[in-house]
Write a protein that holds these residues in place. Structure first.
Motif, short mmCIF file in Angstrom:
data_model
loop_
_atom_site.label_atom_id
_atom_site.label_comp_id
_atom_site.label_asym_id
_atom_site.label_seq_id
_atom_site.Cartn_x
_atom_site.Cartn_y
_atom_site.Cartn_z
N GLU A 1 0.83 -1.21 0.00
CA GLU A 1 0.00 0.00 0.00
C GLU A 1 0.86 1.26 0.00
N ALA A 2 1.94 1.26 0.78
CA ALA A 2 2.84 2.41 0.80
C ALA A 2 3.54 2.57 -0.55
N ALA A 3 3.95 1.47 -1.15
CA ALA A 3 4.61 1.53 -2.45
C ALA A 3 3.65 2.05 -3.51
N HIS A 4 2.43 1.56 -3.50
CA HIS A 4 1.42 2.03 -4.45
C HIS A 4 1.18 3.53 -4.28
N HIS A 5 1.05 3.95 -3.05
CA HIS A 5 0.84 5.37 -2.74
C HIS A 5 2.00 6.22 -3.27
N LEU B 1 4.08 5.49 -5.76
CA LEU B 1 4.05 5.50 -7.23
C LEU B 1 2.99 6.47 -7.74
N VAL B 2 1.82 6.44 -7.15
CA VAL B 2 0.76 7.37 -7.53
C VAL B 2 1.22 8.81 -7.30
N GLY B 3 1.88 9.05 -6.17
CA GLY B 3 2.38 10.38 -5.84
C GLY B 3 3.45 10.88 -6.80
N ARG B 4 4.10 9.97 -7.47
CA ARG B 4 5.12 10.34 -8.46
C ARG B 4 4.54 10.41 -9.88
N ASP B 5 3.22 10.36 -9.96
CA ASP B 5 2.50 10.40 -11.24
C ASP B 5 2.86 9.25 -12.16
N ILE B 6 3.08 8.08 -11.57
CA ILE B 6 3.32 6.86 -12.34
C ILE B 6 1.96 6.18 -12.54
N LYS B 7 1.67 5.78 -13.75
CA LYS B 7 0.43 5.07 -14.03
C LYS B 7 0.60 3.64 -13.52
#
Length: 146
Positions: A81-85, A87-93
């Motif tokens: 969940e932290a990793a997903h968050h 990645l999303v925060g870095r604008d990675i699809k």
């Protein structure tokens, strides 16, 4: 028979079509740029290392004959969940988190594994060429794994 000599995977080479575009993408991921060198005509080596990883990723020009976008790689994290968050925060699809096997796609179940079983929760993203990065949560390693 004697014990096996330790062998560490230190570099994974992936094929890309545009090293500069890929360099921007891996910088956006927050990976460390180790090298961008062109020691001779027809050869360029760009190397990035994911945070905390002992293995680096190389791409560039003249490194291999693979088709750009043909790589499938796995990144291991302790908190999906932290990793997903991040990645999303870095604008990675990035895909939504799923559990179950990574392949076939039809076997995936939505969300984090309900029992938070190690090796069972994933998300994934692709670089600009389509090289696939599967992110897998590992909290309790199988015997003999680091």
């Amino acid at each position: 028979m004697s014990a096996s000599i330790p062998m560490n995977l230190e570099v994974q080479v992936i094929a890309v079509s545009d090293p500069d575009r890929s360099k921007k993408f891996y910088e956006q991921l927050g990976w460390r740029l180790d090298e961008d060198a062109a020691p001779m005509e027809g050869l360029r080596i760009v190397q990035f290392t994911p945070p905390g990883s002992g293995t680096s990723v190389d791409f560039g020009i003249g490194l291999n004959s693979a088709k750009p976008g043909s790589a499938v790689n796995t990144l291991v994290v302790s908190d999906i969940e932290a990793a997903h968050h991040e990645l999303v925060g870095r604008d990675i699809k990035v895909t939504d988190i799923w559990h179950g096997p990574p392949f076939p796609v039809e076997a995936r179940q939505p969300g984090v594994d309900p029992e938070r079983t190690s090796y069972a929760s994933f998300c994934s993203f692709e670089d600009p060429d389509g090289n696939l990065w599967i992110v897998q949560e590992v909290t309790d390693r199988l015997p003999g794994r680091i």
